[in-house]
Enzyme design. Structure first.
Site, mmCIF file in Angstrom:
data_model
loop_
_atom_site.group_PDB
_atom_site.id
_atom_site.type_symbol
_atom_site.label_atom_id
_atom_site.label_comp_id
_atom_site.label_asym_id
_atom_site.label_seq_id
_atom_site.Cartn_x
_atom_site.Cartn_y
_atom_site.Cartn_z
ATOM 1 N N LYS A 25 0.802 -1.181 0.059
ATOM 2 C CA LYS A 25 -0.065 0.124 0.157
ATOM 3 C C LYS A 25 1.056 1.397 0.085
ATOM 4 C CE LYS A 25 -3.968 2.010 2.673
ATOM 5 N NZ LYS A 25 -4.634 1.746 3.825
ATOM 6 N N SER A 73 -9.743 1.728 2.607
ATOM 7 C CA SER A 73 -9.136 2.777 1.916
ATOM 8 C C SER A 73 -7.993 1.897 1.195
ATOM 9 C CB SER A 73 -8.265 3.702 2.800
ATOM 10 O OG SER A 73 -7.289 3.090 3.706
ATOM 11 N N SER A 132 -10.182 -0.510 6.986
ATOM 12 C CA SER A 132 -9.557 -0.268 5.711
ATOM 13 C C SER A 132 -8.793 -1.497 5.032
ATOM 14 C CB SER A 132 -8.895 0.832 5.676
ATOM 15 O OG SER A 132 -9.152 2.141 5.502
HETATM 16 N N1 GLN Z 1 -13.473 4.213 6.347
HETATM 17 C C1 GLN Z 1 -12.984 4.723 7.635
HETATM 18 C C2 GLN Z 1 -12.308 6.069 7.380
HETATM 19 O O1 GLN Z 1 -12.662 6.692 6.520
HETATM 20 C C3 GLN Z 1 -11.877 3.740 7.816
HETATM 21 C C4 GLN Z 1 -10.559 4.036 7.203
HETATM 22 C C5 GLN Z 1 -9.347 3.368 7.572
HETATM 23 O O2 GLN Z 1 -9.620 2.421 8.118
HETATM 24 N N2 GLN Z 1 -8.091 3.856 7.224
HETATM 25 O O3 GLN Z 1 -11.782 6.663 8.350
#
Ligand code: GLN
Length: 492
Positions: A78, A159, A183
């Protein structure tokens, strides 16, 4: 040998050992498929030269007999993990040209274990999102399509959407992601692959671009439970460079897959039966419970009453931490700078142009909840709620060994379908966020298809540092579910 990219990671590992093919052959096979499937936009940066160099070194080590645990296995990283000498962008304009002079602890460990880096995978800008549509490099496309509407593209979740798509579309054997509120798990569920967020503190956060430091945790995504266990083994461990990394012994996660879950107590939290939960997700969950029973486990009703406050509390804590973490992007030390007449003007212009809409929204919320007049009302209150959520889990785990829930309240949605509705977007993490707030390990497993032919995931949650039970149960469930479907775009 053809079809090398169809192998699981453990099968590829065995094939390399028995010299059925070389690491260079395997890597080349992946680089070819990456090229063919560039429309999915899973990678932000492809590192084919590095990959081929690493693969030839792996071949030497495999021949000499001093191979590492991940020797010659091609993976995606990532683009939130700093990689020495390789651009690391967090998919933000503000870091578009940033080349770190250091390597994150986790990616460094994988490298030393022999893993081959195919490239850096896409994400929502600074890992804030559930759709991988906010990257400055454009959206990532899910390789799955609805039966009823084959033409319209779907999001991969976020994400870590690039990592999930890289695995689902066979662009990599595995990929690593980060999970702050879901995410790793939500994109794994949307793409029909396995993802695990280990306990907070299991993996070092050193060298990972920070979003919300008290929640961020690295973890692997792969095609099955054994594969995530293998990759996780090479990611974890105490790191003196991260004060929140846990000084705790590391088991062999692959050894945990004993197939025996007889007598284990599986908690079913009643509060997760939301009124608006679709029938297909309820059924998926019930089928999962039945399967566990067949395997000799004992379902137990549990209560997690503070769950309903987890989402609002998370968006206060995560935004507060992000507003503080992202202060460092000031046009002086990193990445983008847009000059102004005064220092203040330079800051303003740089940050207004460098950050996208969602990131600016979070910074504003975070700054607000941390401001002198509102600190107690919001931030301190959210921290107290967080403690209550943790206590809920703690109490539940006095009676059960693992908890089973759905991963997400829906299957993958259409590109741009809910982009203009931040609350709907945030609701995606309703089942994953409580675990993040409590720092617990949890895994998402593909458990079936929706009526419209899209993958759906179930989530297993474990006690702190008990990834072994989570993996063991997931492995048993995986065998009974026997999920063999492949993404729509990969069917010939
Ligand atoms: N969807 C959640 C957010 O927008 C989690 C994102 C994540 O785990 N990085 O914060």
């Amino acid at each position: 040998m053809s079809n090398l990219t169809k192998l699981t990671l453990s099968a590829a590992r065995d094939g390399l050992k028995t010299k059925d093919f070389s690491a260079v052959e395997l890597t080349k096979a992946y680089l070819d498929v990456m090229e063919q499937r560039r429309v999915l936009n899973a990678f932000v940066t492809e590192t084919s030269d590095i990959a081929l160099k690493q693969a030839s070194l792996s071949d030497i080590k495999l021949t000499k007999g001093n191979a590492g645990a991940m020797e010659g296995l091609p993976i995606g990283i990532k683009d939130l993990f700093c990689t020495e000498g390789v651009r690391t962008t967090a998919c933000s304009r503000i870091l578009e040209t940033f080349i770190p002079p250091y390597e994150s602890t986790v990616s460094g460990k994988l490298k030393r274990a022999g893993a081959v880096m195919l490239g850096k995978t896409s994400l929502d800008e600074f890992a804030m999102g559930s759709s991988n549509t906010t990257s400055t490099f454009g959206p990532v496309i899910n390789p799955w399509r609805r039966k009823s509407n084959f033409a319209s593209p779907l999001v991969p979740g976020g994400s870590s959407g690039g990592s999930a798509v890289a695995v689902a579309a066979h662009l990599a054997l595995a990929a690593i992601g980060t999970d702050t509120g879901g995410s790793i798990r939500q994109p794994a569920a949307f793409c029909g692959v396995v993802g695990i967020k280990p306990t907070y503190g299991r993996c070092s956060r050193w060298g990972i671009v920070a979003f919300a430091s008290s929640l961020d945790q690295a973890g692997p995504i792969a095609r099955n439970v054994r594969d995530v266990a293998i990759v996780l083994n090479s990611m974890v461990g105490y790191d003196p460079k991260d004060s929140t990394s846990a000084k705790i012994s590391v088991p062999d996660f692959e050894m945990a897959l004993t197939r025996d879950i007889k007598g284990l107590k599986i908690g079913i939290p009643q509060e997760y039966r939301l009124d608006y939960l679709s029938n297909e997700i309820s059924k998926l969950w019930d089928d999962g419970i039945a399967m566990m029973k067949d395997a000799g486990a004992i379902p137990v009703q549990i209560s997690l009453p503070y769950t309903k406050y987890a989402l609002p509390a998370y968006y206060i804590v995560a935004s507060a931490e992000c507003s503080s973490n992202l202060l460092r992007y000031d046009g002086v030390r990193y990445g983008l700078r847009i000059d102004g007449k005064t220092l203040d003007e330079m800051y303003k212009k740089t940050r207004a142009n460098g950050f996208g809409k969602e990131v600016r929204r979070r910074i504003l919320i975070g700054t607000y909840v941390l401001s002198a007049g509102y600190y107690d009302a919001y931030y301190v209150k959210a921290q107290k709620v967080r403690r209550l959520i943790y206590d809920d889990f703690n109490k539940a785990f006095q009676n059960v060994d693992v908890i089973l829930t759905p991963t997400a309240p829906s299957s993958a949605f259409g590109l741009n379908e809910i982009d203009d509705n931040p609350i709907a977007m945030w609701m995606n993490d309703i089942f994953t966020i409580p675990t993040s707030m409590a720092g617990l390990p949890s895994l998402s497993l593909p458990a079936g298809l929706s009526v419209d032919g899209l993958p759906l995931g179930l989530q297993l949650i474990g006690r702190p540092f008990d990834e072994e039970t989570v993996l063991k149960v997931a492995d048993v469930m995986e065998r009974s579910i026997d999920f063999k479907e492949i993404p729509s775009l990969l069917r010939d």
